[in-house]
Scaffold this active site. Structure first.
Site, short mmCIF file in Angstrom:
data_model
loop_
_atom_site.label_atom_id
_atom_site.label_comp_id
_atom_site.label_asym_id
_atom_site.label_seq_id
_atom_site.Cartn_x
_atom_site.Cartn_y
_atom_site.Cartn_z
N LYS A 125 0.87 -1.18 0.00
CA LYS A 125 0.00 0.00 0.00
C LYS A 125 0.89 1.22 0.00
O LYS A 125 2.04 1.17 0.46
CB LYS A 125 -0.89 0.03 1.25
CG LYS A 125 -2.18 0.79 1.04
CD LYS A 125 -3.19 -0.02 0.26
CE LYS A 125 -4.48 0.72 0.05
NZ LYS A 125 -5.52 -0.16 -0.52
P1 NAD Z 1 -13.61 7.20 -2.93
O1 NAD Z 1 -12.66 8.28 -2.63
O2 NAD Z 1 -14.09 7.02 -4.34
O3 NAD Z 1 -14.93 7.33 -2.02
C1 NAD Z 1 -14.90 7.50 -0.65
C2 NAD Z 1 -16.29 7.97 -0.24
O4 NAD Z 1 -16.37 8.01 1.18
C3 NAD Z 1 -16.63 9.37 -0.73
O5 NAD Z 1 -17.99 9.40 -1.14
C4 NAD Z 1 -16.47 10.22 0.52
O6 NAD Z 1 -17.22 11.42 0.50
C5 NAD Z 1 -16.96 9.23 1.55
N1 NAD Z 1 -16.61 9.57 2.92
C6 NAD Z 1 -15.45 10.01 3.44
N2 NAD Z 1 -15.57 10.23 4.76
C7 NAD Z 1 -16.86 9.92 5.08
C8 NAD Z 1 -17.60 9.95 6.26
N3 NAD Z 1 -17.05 10.33 7.41
N4 NAD Z 1 -18.91 9.56 6.22
C9 NAD Z 1 -19.49 9.16 5.06
N5 NAD Z 1 -18.83 9.12 3.91
C10 NAD Z 1 -17.52 9.49 3.91
O7 NAD Z 1 -12.95 5.84 -2.38
P2 NAD Z 1 -13.29 4.36 -2.78
O8 NAD Z 1 -12.36 3.92 -3.85
O9 NAD Z 1 -14.75 4.21 -2.98
O10 NAD Z 1 -12.83 3.59 -1.45
C11 NAD Z 1 -13.69 3.52 -0.31
C12 NAD Z 1 -13.14 2.45 0.62
O11 NAD Z 1 -13.08 1.22 -0.09
C13 NAD Z 1 -11.72 2.68 1.16
O12 NAD Z 1 -11.64 2.12 2.45
C14 NAD Z 1 -10.85 1.89 0.21
O13 NAD Z 1 -9.63 1.52 0.80
C15 NAD Z 1 -11.76 0.70 -0.01
N6 NAD Z 1 -11.48 -0.05 -1.23
C16 NAD Z 1 -11.51 0.53 -2.45
C17 NAD Z 1 -11.27 -0.24 -3.58
C18 NAD Z 1 -11.39 0.33 -4.98
O14 NAD Z 1 -11.27 -0.45 -5.94
N7 NAD Z 1 -11.66 1.62 -5.14
C19 NAD Z 1 -10.92 -1.59 -3.46
C20 NAD Z 1 -10.90 -2.16 -2.19
C21 NAD Z 1 -11.18 -1.38 -1.07
#
Ligand code: NAD
Length: 435
Positions: A125
């Site tokens: 990471k």
């Molecule tokens: P992203 O940046 O696209 O979205 C994150 C979302 O969370 C946004 O809508 C943001 O406004 C919201 N957010 C932030 N703080 C918040 C709060 N306090 N309350 C409510 N909403 C809040 O990120 P993503 O890619 O969707 O990733 C989200 C999670 O999924 C992370 O933990 C990431 O590590 C995990 N993840 C992502 C992927 C991927 O392929 N994108 C894969 C595995 C895991």
């Protein structure tokens, strides 16, 4: 096997811990689960020690020329947790909350996640401590390229393959790919995944994590004898993972009754039209002001009477402070580490079926693996083939974890860790210790 179970105090701080143990230290949260699974597996002490330590931790200072001519210096991290099963794989996030502890935890999670779905990658990471929302596109590009140059020794299709994470996207991956390619003198598409489709990205990658969440949620509903049609869902986080999972669950017949992002939470017991919420959020950059439904607090969303709760934002949102108020029957952990280790037992006591992060959100890395395979083969698949192969892996992985949980009478999280650790440990035993 002897595992140190002393109560954390100021005097008991492990060698590799630079912060004091607490419920919300993500590395400790991960390690508590690791310890439990390692004990059940009766892991030999030497291997236990190896798997408790990241292989490599890099800290770089990243100077960036701002648009106003001043130079700012940001801190960037890249942690390669374990590469025994293959090249390190893991996303890069740009966020003010990034810490080395968090990056270590996320790198370890990637190791277990790749092993749970049995793809030939290790875990890594990266992150840069910055506020990307306050930076121009030019500043973000310079930050990305300089950070990439700082960690370039470890990057490569055979050694370490980044992907998008919080606040990074296809455009950032394109810059990383270009910077790496300029350094080595030829185009290397397989050095990152989550790229634009036009330059070696995979069809279906953008939706893969949310699609994986939808698939395992359906598996859990089937296991619990609950119908998919009419199942109510509350989704925290409306970015890549949350919005896609919400849209696909709705398409399967579920009723999404609440969504939220960092600025707003919306509730509508009759069901939210997810396509219109995605369009609104795309246009305004936020859900704030969304004209339908009722505005509630983020805490209210977690405690809603929904069948499925899908946290898809950041870590440590379900803790000992609020776990008892959760009424969902299923939690599908779209985010990494949304539940603290201390909250696990409360959820267990309340009979909540948790699909743990290392299984629930593994769809993203699975299609990243497909992208890497396609780049290296120079032969690209149809979206249907990508989705079919993803479905097969997610269903098989869910069943493998469920079978193990029944066999050992443990919850799904412990079973997922047991499966992952046993796979990584097997490779370590076969490879031996290089001396
Ligand atoms: P992203 O940046 O696209 O979205 C994150 C979302 O969370 C946004 O809508 C943001 O406004 C919201 N957010 C932030 N703080 C918040 C709060 N306090 N309350 C409510 N909403 C809040 O990120 P993503 O890619 O969707 O990733 C989200 C999670 O999924 C992370 O933990 C990431 O590590 C995990 N993840 C992502 C992927 C991927 O392929 N994108 C894969 C595995 C895991």
């Amino acid at each position: 096997m002897a595992i140190d179970r002393r109560t954390p105090t100021n005097t008991i701080v492990g060698r590799d811990k630079e912060t004091f143990l607490n419920e919300e230290n993500p590395f400790e949260a991960m390690m508590l689960r690791f310890d439990k699974a390692a004990e059940l597996l009766n892991l030999e002490p030497g291997l236990y020690r190896v798997l408790r330590h990241p292989e490599k931790q890099i800290i770089v200072s990243v100077p960036v020329m701002k648009d106003n001519g001043e130079v700012e210096v940001y801190t960037g991290y890249r942690v390669l947790y374990n590469t025994s099963r293959g090249p390190a794989k893991g996303g890069i996030r740009f966020d003010l909350q990034v810490t080395l502890e968090e990056v270590k935890a996320l790198a370890a999670w990637m190791t277990w996640k790749c092993a749970v779905v049995n793809i030939p990658f290790g875990g890594a990471k990266g992150g840069v401590v910055c506020d990307p929302h306050s930076m121009s596109i030019g500043e973000l590009e310079r930050l990305t390229r300089r950070y990439t140059a700082g960690i370039i020794q470890v990057l490569g299709p055979d050694s370490d393959v980044p992907a998008p994470d919080v606040n990074t996207n296809e455009r950032v991956m394109a810059w990383i790919m270009d910077t790496y390619s300029m350094h080595v003198g030829h185009t290397v598409t397989a050095v990152v995944t989550g790229k634009p489709v036009e330059m070696g990205g995979s069809l279906g990658r953008r939706e893969a994590t949310g699609r994986g969440c939808m698939i395992v949620t359906k598996q859990a509903l089937e296991h619990l004898g609950m119908p998919v049609a009419g199942t109510t869902v509350a989704v925290m986080g409306f970015g890549n993972v949350g919005s896609v999972a919400a849209r696909l669950l709705q398409a399967e017949g579920c009723r999404v009754i609440a969504i939220s992002d960092r600025s707003a939470a919306i509730h509508d017991a009759d069901g939210i039209d997810i396509d219109s919420a995605i369009a609104y959020s795309g246009e305004h950059g936020t859900l704030a002001g969304y004209p339908m439904g009722t505005v509630i607090s983020g805490a209210d969303l977690l405690a809603l009477d929904a069948d499925v709760l899908l946290p898809a934002a950041l870590e440590n949102v379900i803790t000992t402070r609020n776990a008892a108020s959760i009424r969902a029957r299923i939690i599908c952990e779209g985010a990494n580490g949304p539940t603290t280790a201390a909250a696990d037992s409360i959820l267990d006591e309340n009979g909540i079926f948790v699909i743990p992060d290392i299984l629930a959100n593994a769809g993203g890395v699975t299609v990243s693996y497909f992208e890497w395979v396609q780049d290296r083969g120079g032969y690209f698949w149809t979206e249907q083939l990508v989705n079919d192969r993803l479905g097969e892996i997610m269903v098989n992985s869910f069943q493998a974890v469920l079978d193990l949980s029944k066999e050992h009478k443990v919850n799904m999280r412990t079973a997922a860790y047991m499966l992952a650790i046993s796979r990584v440990a097997t490779v370590h035993r076969l490879r031996g210790v290089y001396a």
